[in-house]
Design an enzyme around this catalytic site. Sequence first.
Site, PDB file in Angstrom:
ATOM      1  N   HIS A 248      40.592  51.426  44.071  1.00 14.53           N
ATOM      2  CA  HIS A 248      40.384  50.117  44.703  1.00 14.53           C
ATOM      3  C   HIS A 248      40.750  48.973  43.754  1.00 14.53           C
ATOM      4  O   HIS A 248      40.848  47.823  44.177  1.00 14.53           O
ATOM      5  CB  HIS A 248      38.939  49.962  45.201  1.00 14.53           C
ATOM      6  CG  HIS A 248      37.933  49.631  44.153  1.00 14.53           C
ATOM      7  ND1 HIS A 248      37.170  50.591  43.519  1.00 14.53           N
ATOM      8  CD2 HIS A 248      37.547  48.452  43.626  1.00 14.53           C
ATOM      9  CE1 HIS A 248      36.361  50.007  42.657  1.00 14.53           C
ATOM     10  NE2 HIS A 248      36.573  48.710  42.699  1.00 14.53           N
TER      11      HIS A 248
ATOM     12  N   CYS B 240      29.467  44.398  37.731  1.00 15.16           N
ATOM     13  CA  CYS B 240      28.328  45.301  37.847  1.00 15.16           C
ATOM     14  C   CYS B 240      27.035  44.726  37.291  1.00 15.16           C
ATOM     15  O   CYS B 240      25.989  45.345  37.402  1.00 15.16           O
ATOM     16  CB  CYS B 240      28.633  46.624  37.139  1.00 15.16           C
ATOM     17  SG  CYS B 240      29.947  47.562  37.942  1.00 15.16           S
TER      18      CYS B 240
ATOM     19  N   SER C  78      39.350  53.975  39.351  1.00 20.34           N
ATOM     20  CA  SER C  78      39.126  53.784  40.787  1.00 20.34           C
ATOM     21  C   SER C  78      40.348  53.152  41.434  1.00 20.34           C
ATOM     22  O   SER C  78      40.800  52.092  40.978  1.00 20.34           O
ATOM     23  CB  SER C  78      37.919  52.872  41.034  1.00 20.34           C
ATOM     24  OG  SER C  78      36.735  53.430  40.551  1.00 20.34           O
TER      25      SER C  78
ATOM     26  N   GLY D  18      34.372  54.912  40.449  1.00 23.16           N
ATOM     27  CA  GLY D  18      34.487  54.980  39.006  1.00 23.16           C
ATOM     28  C   GLY D  18      33.172  55.214  38.303  1.00 23.16           C
ATOM     29  O   GLY D  18      33.121  55.861  37.242  1.00 23.16           O
TER      30      GLY D  18
END
Length: 407
Positions: A202, A328, A200, A72
Amino acid sequence: MRQVYLDHQSATPVLPEVFEAMRPFFAGNFGNPSSLHQYGLRAREAVAAARAQIAALIRAESAEDIIFTSDGTESANLAIKGAAFAGQRRGNHIVISQTEHPAVIHSTEFLEKHGFTCTRVKVDRQGFIDPADVRAAITDKTILIAVHLVNHDIGTIEPIQEISAVAGQAGVAFYVDAEAGAGWLPIDVQELGANLLSFSPHRFHGPKGVGVLYRNRRARLTSLLHGGAQENGGRAGIENVPAIVGAGVAAEIARRDGAQWSAHCLHLQKRLWAGLKARIPFLQLNGPEPGPKRVPTNLNISTEFIEGESQVLLCDMHGIAVAGATGCVSKSLKVSHVLSAIGLPHTLAQSAVIMSPGKDNTEEDIDYVIETFAKIVGKLRGMSPTWDEFEKGKTDSVISPKHSCNK
């Protein structure tokens, strides 16, 4: 000891069907999709099938509108920088919100060092972006508006269609970061009016190492990676075939079962929040109440008088996996920029914990978390100097000022 994983917003387990679909492409079907022989053909056909599955999940007009990336973050970089570089002859101004994902914020900061300008629109105390503020930020130099579908930190679902209408009226390209919502919320890129949209797999039981960028045919985009002509010229480099295959299967399953997953998680989210606030005094929910304006996989809470990292560590010691900050930025030990943007006091921002239920969690899991987390908070407050001062009447609560301690 019971093991409860409540960090599904960060990563989800790969579904068995996804893993089995990927397995052949590590060995027998190992070919390069660009090769002309039968090995390459099998890989190429598998990538094409996954592209169609991804396109169906978000109701894209064509599978050719899908670009596969590494994750992403790369998708966001390609959307922001690629659209900016492609449109720089028409203008150099970008509009984002103050609460975007770091990949979006840092991409715009990079562009600002290379001749672009950026307006960061404020949000309200629940994280909502006002479309009127977006409209007011547009200039005759604006070439891109970039906002998230769901806030990665506090779960706020933004008024995307209203913002899209603003972008459309101004003739400005519109990018949606759907990282925190794809697979859990229904997405129709036609209804949203998105020129670019990324996510994304995941996050919804697909593999790591693959990202998606939707680009409609009207969106101009400059590639950031140069080499071969993969992804219709959108991204050079050999495709990660096993991960792409897994992403396609995960998208197909999410399209089929996503609504059921979300309903289950919403039930658990509501149970979790009701139980925690009944057991723990001086607790605050950050973002909207559980319901239609909040993604069901996010519960961001601030526990006054203690800090978030110690809560995360003690939870882990009791078999509970939660997040102390956005995935993040957690290693930086900085207060979340999202919590700062919604006006949360520093002490409450430092105490924030994110609990993210998933489709495989049970009511028993949630009840264990409620009981255990209440004990953890009690233990940490017992060691907290600020809690001691509060008990002695030397300081007041930020969450509930002028209220006595609930012993």
